[in-house]
Design an enzyme around this catalytic site. Sequence first.
Site, short mmCIF file in Angstrom:
data_model
loop_
_atom_site.label_atom_id
_atom_site.label_comp_id
_atom_site.label_asym_id
_atom_site.label_seq_id
_atom_site.Cartn_x
_atom_site.Cartn_y
_atom_site.Cartn_z
N ASP A 78 9.52 -10.44 0.47
CA ASP A 78 9.81 -9.30 -0.41
C ASP A 78 10.94 -9.58 -1.39
O ASP A 78 11.83 -8.75 -1.59
CB ASP A 78 10.12 -8.04 0.40
CG ASP A 78 9.95 -6.76 -0.45
OD1 ASP A 78 9.27 -6.83 -1.49
OD2 ASP A 78 10.51 -5.73 -0.07
N HIS A 133 8.18 -5.94 -4.07
CA HIS A 133 7.40 -4.71 -4.18
C HIS A 133 7.82 -3.87 -5.38
O HIS A 133 7.07 -3.01 -5.83
CB HIS A 133 7.47 -3.90 -2.87
CG HIS A 133 8.76 -3.16 -2.65
ND1 HIS A 133 9.78 -3.64 -1.86
CD2 HIS A 133 9.19 -1.97 -3.10
CE1 HIS A 133 10.77 -2.78 -1.83
NE2 HIS A 133 10.44 -1.75 -2.59
N SER A 178 15.76 0.01 -3.80
CA SER A 178 15.08 -1.26 -3.53
C SER A 178 15.55 -2.34 -4.49
O SER A 178 15.54 -2.15 -5.70
CB SER A 178 13.57 -1.09 -3.69
OG SER A 178 12.99 -0.48 -2.58
#
Length: 476
Positions: free
Chosen positions: A142, A112, A216
């Site tokens: 992911d 993402h 992230s």
Amino acid sequence: MKRLALSILSATTLALSSSFAVAKPPLLSMPKADRIVPDSQLQVQLSYAPVVKDTAPAVVNVFTSRTVRTRSRLSFFDMMRDMRRAPTERVQNSLGSGVIVRDNGVVVTNAHVVKGADELRVVLNDRREFVAKVIAQDEEIDLAVLQIDTKGERLPTLSISEDDSLEIGDIVLAIGNPFGVGQTVTSGIVSALGRTNVTDVSSFIQTDAAVNPGNSGGALVNLDGRLIGVNTAIFSRSGGSNGIGFAIPGELVARAVDSAVTEGRIVRPWLGARTSAVDSALAATLGMDRARGAIISEIYPDGPADKAGLKSRDVILSIDGSDVNDDSGLRFRLATLPLGSSAKVVFMRDGRERTKTIKADIPQEIPARDERFLDGYHPLDGATVVNMSPALGEEINVDPYLRGVMVLSLARRSAAYSNGLRPTDVILTLNDTDITSARQLERLLIAAEDSEDWSLSIDRRGKIYDVPVRYLPRAN
């Protein structure tokens, strides 16, 4: 960063108080000699600095940019004059973190973080910048694997921990770039293992080490300085750290990196069987003492489960000694198997536990996809259709067990679009003839182009619909 009620990334710092004093348990009662509770002020004041110095240089910032086109709103006078304004373009920037896992510049991050990016830049801990390209990515787990050109220079890396020695309560460090303030290190513990209710594939490590937007793709490391996970999500209503963060386990990260480097794509072994979790009611029906495992409802012909001798209504309990609690946990365990390896599957059939050996294999493209654009005087004009296969299903993130001919895309303002068809619709019949391949469908359409009456049925997300044909292409 993603948001769910689960907002992508999270956690809280671990503080050891000087008043925290616990008598050391007897050595024989300790599960492992290297895990001890501090029993003195000196031990409480020990520092994580040596671990940070070893690991931080391998954690990078990932900057992405993409061009977004927007249409300006028309004023009342513009609409009166039937005027249109050209779309405006703006560059949208975002940031995340990443980890160097190969010294030749292979970087792992979250899918993402790089999704839709036109340009990728990786900034090292020493502030050097490199243009990066995506080798492979898998949105379902992911993870994305990037490559930067180091001009032959060897970069610092983190080794990935693939063993199962991680335990709840272990101290961990999260390293990333929260809110773009710069590289930040936070500490915490492993709060839980095997969290499978976050996505359909991963079995996450839960931690309370503080992670926020920007973390992230960053590193979750143990005190040995090994990468035990890639931070990916938080459970948060506000979007900030609430002490519940999730990381993709190192064993899945390692498989994804190996696959991307060797295959140029991230491939995940599959079972070749449709499964669902066993709840307490079903467990009682099957004579099980508690809810556990994943029950098989459908076997794909010639898939790994079929070849291993598994059957419908078998309940899979473990793979290679790792317990399976639900179907998400099952898919995770399969995804961590090296391609081509064999694994022992323990399952329950007719109230007895049995064992079979299954080979880790990827979904096959059978039948061949045979993608076709349908063009002609018929109700499917403008549709691109393709033969469904398990490999295609995994590739485009639709049910890999679908069979038949699927609508892949539609030209805008085409007859197929106007008749209400949508991507992922599976065409079942045309003029009362069962559809088995894209080639057969195209031939039937050409043969019936002079027809006045058309009948069409589709499968849309498991429901069968008769499509009313109201539009045909305009005659030239």
